[in-house]
Write a protein that holds these residues in place. Structure first.
Motif: not given
Ligand SMILES: C[S@@+](CC[C@H](N)C(=O)[O-])C[C@H]1O[C@@H](n2cnc3c(N)ncnc32)[C@H](O)[C@@H]1O
Length: 394
Positions: A39, A48, A71-73, A76, A94-95, A122
Motif C-alpha cells: 500500500f 504525512r 503499519l508502515a506499508g 514512507v 513494521n508491517d 510482525l
Molecule cells: C493504510 S496502510 C499504511 C500506509 C502507510 N502508513 C503510509 O503512510 O503509506 C496500512 C498497512 O497496515 C498493514 N497491516 C494491516 N493490518 C496489520 C497488522 N495487524 N499488523 C501489521 N500490519 C498490518 C497493511 O499491510 C498496510 O500496509
C-alpha cells in the motif's frame, strides 16, 4: 518482489520504491492503492507532511526520540521521520505483509538510513507488546491503518512512554459520520448521528474513544492536534499518567443534542444535564464525544513554525489547514452549514463570507471550519443566525 512492477518516486525529502501506479488503475483511470501488493497512497502526502512537522514540534524539547511506525506499508512515513525531522534517535517501521517488508528494506537502503531505521515484519500489536516485553517503550507511535484504528489503540497506549505521543488515523469516516450507527457504537463506544456537523463529530468521536481506552489504563489524554481531511480523521494526543488525569479527561466527554426540525444543536457535559432537557420528539442525542478543544494553541504554533522553516512543507494547502485550525480554537464545538440553513429556511443561499460578516457585525464570533467548505462556527444563537441568513438571502 522481483515480479512486481515498481517505480521510484520522491515524496518530501526521500526517494521511494513503490508499486507502478499504472498497473492498478480503476476503470476511470484512477490509481487504486489497495489493489497493489504493497500500500502506498500519494493522496495521503499532506497527512504525512503534517506528521513530519508534528513529530519535529513534539520532539523539540526532548532527548532524541524513539519512534514506531507500526503499519508502515512501504515505510514512507517512518523513513521520512528519520530523514526530515530533527531529533530522532531510532525509527522502527513494521508491517505484517512480507512484501511490504521487502519494500521497506529496499527503501531504507535507498535513503541510506540503515543506522536509524529498522524494518520488522510482525502483527502490529505483537510488535508493540514484544518491544514492551523487552523493556522498550516509544516516544511516538504512528497508527495508520486501513479503516478503523481501534484494534491497535490499546497496545499503542500500553507501549508509549508517559508523556509520549500517538498519531492516529481513522479512514472509516462513514462509520464515524453516522452512516453505520451500530458499527460506531461497537468500535468507538459512541452513538453518531447523520447531521450537517458530522465531519467534526467524527473527530470528536475518535477522540472520545481514545480518552475512554486510555482511562482504562489510568492514562489521561492531552489533545494536541486533530483534524478531518478528504476522507480521514487524524488525531495527535499526548498521554499523561494517573487515575486523576484519566478522570479529568473523562470529564471532558459529553453529548450533543440535535434538533432535527430546526438544525439547532447544543453540547452537554454530563448525563444529569442531558436528563434535564425537556423531552422533545425532534431531539436526538449523539455521543459520548470529546467536548474540549480539538487542537492546542501552543502546539499549533510550534507546528506552524516547523512548517515555515522547512521549505518543502511550506505550501499553501498545509499552511491554510493550520490557519483554519487556529481560527477554530476556543470556538464552540461543532458547526452550522449554510446549506443546512437554506434547507430549513427554504431560502436561497447567500455567500458564507457575508453571513459570517453579519454575525460579527452583530457582536458575535464566527469563523469558517477547516473540514467543510459550507461550514461555520459561531457563538451566536440560532435566532440571530436565522435573521442574518434571511436578511442576506437573495
Ligand atoms: C493504510 S496502510 C499504511 C500506509 C502507510 N502508513 C503510509 O503512510 O503509506 C496500512 C498497512 O497496515 C498493514 N497491516 C494491516 N493490518 C496489520 C497488522 N495487524 N499488523 C501489521 N500490519 C498490518 C497493511 O499491510 C498496510 O500496509
Amino acid at each position: 518482489m522481483e515480479k512486481i512492477p515498481t517505480q521510484i518516486i520522491r515524496e518530501g525529502l526521500v526517494k521511494l520504491i513503490v508499486p507502478e501506479f499504472s498497473e492498478y488503475l480503476r476503470e476511470n483511470g484512477v490509481y487504486e492503492p489497495t489493489w497493489a501488493p504493497v500500500f502506498y497512497n500519494p493522496q495521503m502526502k499532506l497527512n504525512r507532511d503534517l506528521s513530519v512537522a508534528v513529530v519535529e514540534a513534539y520532539s523539540e524539547a526532548k532527548k532524541p526520540i524513539l519512534v514506531a511506525d507500526i503499519l508502515a506499508g512501504t515505510g514512507v512515513r517512518g523513513i521520512r521521520f528519520a530523514v526530515e525531522a530533527d531529533n530522532i534517535d531510532k525509527v522502527y517501521i513494521n508491517d505484517k505483509n512480507p512484501i511490504a517488508y521487502e519494500f521497506m528494506v529496499k527503501n531504507i537502503e535507498l535513503n541510506n538510513v540503515e543506522n536509524i531505521v529498522e524494518a520488522e515484519n510482525l502483527d502490529a500489536n505483537l510488535m508493540l507488546r514484544y518491544h514492551k516485553f523487552a523493556g522498550e517503550v516509544f516516544d511516538y507511535i504512528d497508527v495508520d491503518p486501513f479503516g478503523s484504528p481501534v484494534e491497535f489503540i490499546d497496545s499503542a497506549l500500553a507501549s508509549v512512554k508517559i508523556g509520549g505521543m500517538l498519531g492516529i488515523t481513522a479512514t472509516d469516516t462513514a462509520v464515524l459520520e453516522g452512516k453505520h450507527v451500530n458499527a460506531c457504537v461497537r468500535k468507538y463506544f459512541s452513538r453518531p448521528i447523520k447531521s450537517h456537523f458530522s465531519k467534526e463529530l467524527a473527530i470528536r468521536i475518535l477522540l472520545a474513544s481514545i480518552v475512554q481506552r486510555a482511562a482504562s489504563q489510568e492514562l489521561g489524554v492531552s489533545v494536541k492536534l486533530s483534524y478531518y481531511d478528504k476522507y480521514y480523521v487524524r488525531a495527535y494526543v499526548v498521554l499523561v499518567k494517573g487515575a486523576k488525569k484519566a478522570d479529568e479527561s473523562l470529564k471532558k466527554l459529553g453529548y450533543v443534542v440535535f434538533n432535527k426540525r430546526s438544525g439547532e444543536y447544543f453540547v452537554v457535559n454530563n448525563l444529569s444535564e442531558l436528563l434535564s432537557i425537556s423531552a422533545d420528539k425532534h431531539y436526538i442525542v449523539a455521543g459520548p464525544i470529546w467536548c474540549g478543544n480539538i487542537c492546542e494553541k501552543e502546539f499549533l504554533s510550534k507546528v506552524s513554525k516547523v512548517i515555515m522553516r522547512k521549505e518543502h512543507l511550506k505550501y499553501k494547502e498545509l499552511i491554510r489547514l493550520l490557519q483554519m485550525l487556529n481560527a477554530e480554537l476556543n470556538m464552540p464545538p461543532l458547526y452550522y452549514s449554510i446549506d443546512m440553513l437554506g434547507k430549513f429556511l427554504k431560502k436561497s443561499i447567500p455567500p458564507l463570507t457575508s453571513l459570517i460578516e453579519c454575525l460579527i457585525s452583530n457582536g458575535y464570533s464566527a469563523v469558517r471550519v477547516h473540514c467543510d467548505p459550507k461550514g461555520f462556527k459561531t457563538d451566536a444563537p440560532l435566532e440571530v443566525i436565522y435573521a442574518c441568513f434571511k436578511k442576506l438571502s437573495p
